[in-house]
Each structure stands twice: as structure tokens, then as C-alpha cells.
Design an enzyme around this catalytic site. Structure first.
Site, PDB file in Angstrom:
ATOM      1  N   THR A  29       0.847  -1.197   0.000  1.00 38.10           N
ATOM      2  CA  THR A  29       0.000   0.000   0.000  1.00 38.10           C
ATOM      3  C   THR A  29       0.883   1.248   0.000  1.00 38.10           C
ATOM      4  OG1 THR A  29      -1.818  -1.110   1.115  1.00 38.10           O
ATOM      5  CG2 THR A  29      -1.712   1.283   1.332  1.00 38.10           C
ATOM      6  N   GLN A 101      -4.723  -7.472  -6.411  1.00 41.90           N
ATOM      7  CA  GLN A 101      -5.178  -7.973  -5.119  1.00 41.90           C
ATOM      8  C   GLN A 101      -6.520  -7.347  -4.759  1.00 41.90           C
ATOM      9  OE1 GLN A 101      -3.582  -6.876  -1.152  1.00 41.90           O
ATOM     10  NE2 GLN A 101      -2.899  -9.003  -1.023  1.00 41.90           N
ATOM     11  N   HIS A 182      -7.544 -11.168  -1.123  1.00 44.05           N
ATOM     12  CA  HIS A 182      -6.870 -10.783   0.115  1.00 44.05           C
ATOM     13  C   HIS A 182      -7.678 -11.336   1.297  1.00 44.05           C
ATOM     14  CE1 HIS A 182      -4.395  -8.815   2.908  1.00 44.05           C
ATOM     15  NE2 HIS A 182      -4.400  -7.574   2.440  1.00 44.05           N
ATOM     16  N   ASN A 185      -4.184 -10.427   7.093  1.00 43.55           N
ATOM     17  CA  ASN A 185      -3.859  -9.150   7.750  1.00 43.55           C
ATOM     18  C   ASN A 185      -5.019  -8.475   8.456  1.00 43.55           C
ATOM     19  OD1 ASN A 185      -1.336  -9.609   6.808  1.00 43.55           O
ATOM     20  ND2 ASN A 185      -1.285  -7.925   5.337  1.00 43.55           N
ATOM     21  N   TYR A 187      -8.173  -8.133   7.629  1.00 50.02           N
ATOM     22  CA  TYR A 187      -9.225  -7.500   6.838  1.00 50.02           C
ATOM     23  C   TYR A 187     -10.457  -8.415   6.777  1.00 50.02           C
ATOM     24  CZ  TYR A 187      -5.552  -4.179   5.875  1.00 50.02           C
ATOM     25  OH  TYR A 187      -4.552  -3.244   6.029  1.00 50.02           O
ATOM     26  N   ARG A 234      -4.311 -14.942  -0.417  1.00 50.06           N
ATOM     27  CA  ARG A 234      -3.305 -14.592   0.589  1.00 50.06           C
ATOM     28  C   ARG A 234      -3.852 -14.866   1.983  1.00 50.06           C
ATOM     29  NH1 ARG A 234      -0.351  -8.758   1.939  1.00 50.06           N
ATOM     30  NH2 ARG A 234       1.772  -9.563   1.793  1.00 50.06           N
ATOM     31  N   ASN A 242      -3.601  -5.431  12.463  1.00 51.46           N
ATOM     32  CA  ASN A 242      -4.988  -4.965  12.515  1.00 51.46           C
ATOM     33  C   ASN A 242      -5.832  -5.726  13.540  1.00 51.46           C
ATOM     34  OD1 ASN A 242      -4.794  -2.868  10.531  1.00 51.46           O
ATOM     35  ND2 ASN A 242      -4.659  -4.477   8.980  1.00 51.46           N
ATOM     36  N   GLY A 329       8.553  -7.717  -0.313  1.00 48.27           N
ATOM     37  CA  GLY A 329       7.773  -6.496  -0.246  1.00 48.27           C
ATOM     38  C   GLY A 329       8.645  -5.263  -0.221  1.00 48.27           C
ATOM     39  N   ARG A 330       9.036  -4.848   0.978  1.00 45.86           N
ATOM     40  CA  ARG A 330       9.777  -3.598   1.127  1.00 45.86           C
ATOM     41  C   ARG A 330      11.046  -3.516   0.284  1.00 45.86           C
ATOM     42  NH1 ARG A 330       8.800  -3.132   7.706  1.00 45.86           N
ATOM     43  NH2 ARG A 330       6.554  -2.728   7.551  1.00 45.86           N
TER      44      ARG A 330
END
Length: 373
Positions: A29, A101, A182, A185, A187, A234, A242, A329-330
Site C-alpha cells: 500500500t 489484489q 486478500h 492481515n 481485513y 493470501r 490490525n 515487499g519492502r
């Protein structure tokens, strides 16, 4: 002849996806889509990273109700779908593969982002102890999530339909190679899975089978709409992200992957440990090898993708241990040519954390590739 372990740079099939290498760009994100619509800056950002075997886009809302953060993209309005076409065309022209996603944040939202300023929705009316991101004058601010309302059972088919509509928009119109559901995490789908956020007493709460029902209905509908070989999912069994929590995640997720095995998905994408944090959580032990074995024992054929805090050595070790794909990712933020840097053993650039969320080109599209470094 002894079996040769695949390397990160070997090609691989994941359902209908034919990938040039096993390095995946994980969803990140970045809050750079004003009005929830992709733009030219995003076209450049993704195209710069097209050497990944597969790009998974940043989480993309399937509806306005599914929005939870400022300036994140959607895939429910015509102008959004048209704008995504520019991204997919450019990535494909650069030789890349890209999936979208699909995201519904559930309770991880704020009334200012919801239709008519209403409450976010969730399996149960339990406020998440977490933050979301709002933007004021282009500056990101972390704020508490709003109290949600519990979804009524009659509302769930409509949400399943929005997943289907977004998947069709992605594959049949916007030109994506597939979609990733998704379900991680903390959600919406993960909120249904985990008992810390799901205290329902109907057919969608209580037992493991009931808590997994919503996820499986979404998967059934999306795979029927666009084909199972174009769909990944995922999962994050133990991440605290979260405010996600289940006291007994192993039987829950073993059940989930056994059920997913029947769908013929392109891949299963598993976050090991805490999202963006430690890979090992002593207070939340989990057997990821056992999870993969449960999937394979149920005749699951999809590629197995691992994610979270992996460097080149750990990634190669994961392939040796049975993974098919490794998501980074990062590292992709500061290294648009991450594949080439890993191949040549180059030192990776550390990205500027202050530019991760919101802003313009700085910290987004201005990291140089090796040839111009």
C-alpha cells in the site's frame, strides 16, 4: 540423478500464469491514488518493477464499502478500471505479469471513507484496536478506526458479488493476468476466519467450518467467474496486524488450505509470522511446513508462495524446503530492479520510510536501477 533445487531465477508455472522467475513483488500500500483511481505515476512505478516473475498490486478495494485508507485504488468504477488498463499494458510491454489484489477492509476503516459516512462493516460489532491512514493536504495521518456494525447474513451475498464484479473488471476488462483474494492481515475475510473478531452465532460463526464459510463462498464465486488458474489467495495465520487473533490457528488454517485444494487455484500466498515484522512469534507458534503438507495431502496443486522478511539466502532455502515462489515487499520499494540485484549479489538500497505512504514521485519512482546507479 539427484534432484536439483530450483533457484529464484528459474521459470515456473502458477496455474495459468507462466512466470519468468520465482521472485514475486508483494502487495504494498502506497497511498498514491487520489479519488481511488490509478494514475501515470503508478504506471511508471509498476513498470519499473516488471522484471519480477509476478507483480501483485497494492491492495485494491472492491467497493467503496471496502475502502479503509485514503488514496488507495479501487476496481469498482469505470474510470478506475480504465486507468488500470494503462498499468497492465505498460507492465506487459515490459515483459511482466501482474495480478490485482482484491480487498475489502471490513472493520479496518473510518466513517469518513464509507458511503454516506456510515459505520464500517464487520462479522461482529467489535472495534479493531488499530489505525488507518487518512490524508490531510497530502500529509498522511494515522487515526483510530471507527466502530463497525455487524453484517447481517442477507448482506453477504452482495459482498460476494462485489468480489466477482471486481475480479471480472480486473481480468476481462483491465487486462490483469489474474487476481489475488486478500484473506489476510485482519481485513474482512480474515475477520470472519478468526474468533477474535468473529463472535457470530449464525452459519458464519462459531465452528471452524462456519468461520471459513465466507472465504470459501468468495473463492467459489471468483474462480467460477474468471477461472481458478487465474486466482490466488493470501493468508496470514498468526499475524497480529490490525488486531487479528485466533487462539488456535493451526487447525483453522489446516482446514482452510485443505478446502482450498479442491479449487485448482494458481497459488497460495502465506505470510509467515507478523506482517512486516518478525518471522517467529513464540507466543503464536505455527507449523508452516505442516500447513503446506496439509494442502498437498488434499491434492492441492497450486504454487506455494512464502512471504515476510526473506533475504536471498532465506528465499533460496525456502525453495529448497518446498516453496515454489518467494514474495519480497519492502525491498522492491528502493530496488525497482530487485531481481537483477539479487542475481548479481548487489547490496540493496534501503527505502525512505517517510515516503512509504502518500506523496508523489519522491521515494516512489525515483530509485535508480543498477545501470544508472
Amino acid at each position: 540423478m539427484p534432484h536439483r533445487t530450483a533457484t529464484l531465477f528459474d521459470p515456473v508455472h502458477a496455474g495459468d500464469l507462466v512466470l519468468a522467475n520465482r521472485i514475486v513483488m508483494a502487495p504494498l500500500t502506497r497511498n498514491r491514488a487520489p479519488d481511488a483511481t490509478p494514475n501515470a505515476l503508478m504506471v511508471q512505478y509498476y513498470t519499473q518493477r516488471a522484471s519480477a516473475g509476478l507483480i501483485i498490486t497494492e491492495a485494491t478495494a472492491i467497493s467503496q464499502q471496502g475502502q479503509g485508507y485514503a488514496d488507495v485504488p479501487g476496481l469498482y468504477a469505470e474510470e478506475q478500471v480504465e486507468a488500470w488498463k494503462d498499468v497492465t499494458r505498460s507492465v506487459h510491454a515490459a515483459g511482466g505479469k501482474i495480478v490485482c489484489q482484491l480487498w475489502h477492509v471490513g472493520r479496518v476503516s473510518h466513517t469518513s471513507l464509507q458511503p454516506h459516512g456510515g459505520a464500517p462493516v464487520a462479522p461482529s460489532a467489535i472495534t479493531a484496536n488499530t489505525k488507518t491512514v487518512l490524508l490531510k493536504d497530502g500529509v498522511p495521518a494515522f487515526v483510530d478506526t471507527s466502530a463497525p456494525r455487524a453484517l447481517q447474513a442477507y448482506e453477504l451475498p452482495d459482498i460476494v458479488h462485489t468480489y466477482v464484479a471486481a475480479a471480472r473488471n480486473a481480468v476481462q476488462t483491465a487486462g490483469f493476468d489474474g487476481v489475488e483474494i486478500h484473506a489476510a492481515n485482519g481485513y474482512l475475510i480474515d475477520q470472519f476466519l478468526k474468533s477474535g473478531s468473529n463472535q457470530r452465532r449464525d452459519d458464519f460463526g462459531g465452528s471452524i467450518e462456519n468461520r471459513a464459510r465466507f472465504l470459501l463462498e468468495v473463492v467459489q464465486a471468483v474462480t467460477s467467474a474468471v477461472g481458478p488458474g487465474k486466482v490466488g489467495i493470501r493468508l496470514s495465520p498468526v499475524t497480529p496486524a490490525n488486531d487479528a487473533f485466533d487462539p488456535d490457528p493451526q487447525p483453522l488454517f489446516d482446514y482452510v488450505v485443505r478446502e482450498l485444494a479442491a479449487f485448482g487455484l494458481a497459488y497460495i500466498h502465506v505470510i509467515e509470522g507478523a506482517t512486516g515484522g518478525p518471522r517467529e512469534l513464540p507466543e503464536r507458534p505455527f507449523d508452516y511446513t505442516g500447513l503446506r503438507r496439509a494442502y498437498r495431502a488434499a491434492a492441492g496443486k497450486g504454487a506455494w508462495m512464502v512471504n515476510n522478511g526473506l533475504d536471498k539466502n532465506l528465499a533460496q532455502q525456502a525453495l529448497g524446503d518446498g516453496a515454489d515462489l518467494v514474495a519480497f515487499g519492502r525491498p522492491f520499494i528502493g530496488n525497482p530492479d530487485l531481481v537483477e540485484r539479487l542475481r548479481k549479489g548487489k547490496v540493496l538500497v534501503e527505502s525512505d520510510r517517510s515516503t512509504w505512504y502518500g506523496g508523489g514521485a519522491k521515494g516512489y519512482t525515483d530509485y535508480p536501477a543498477l545501470k544508472s546507479a
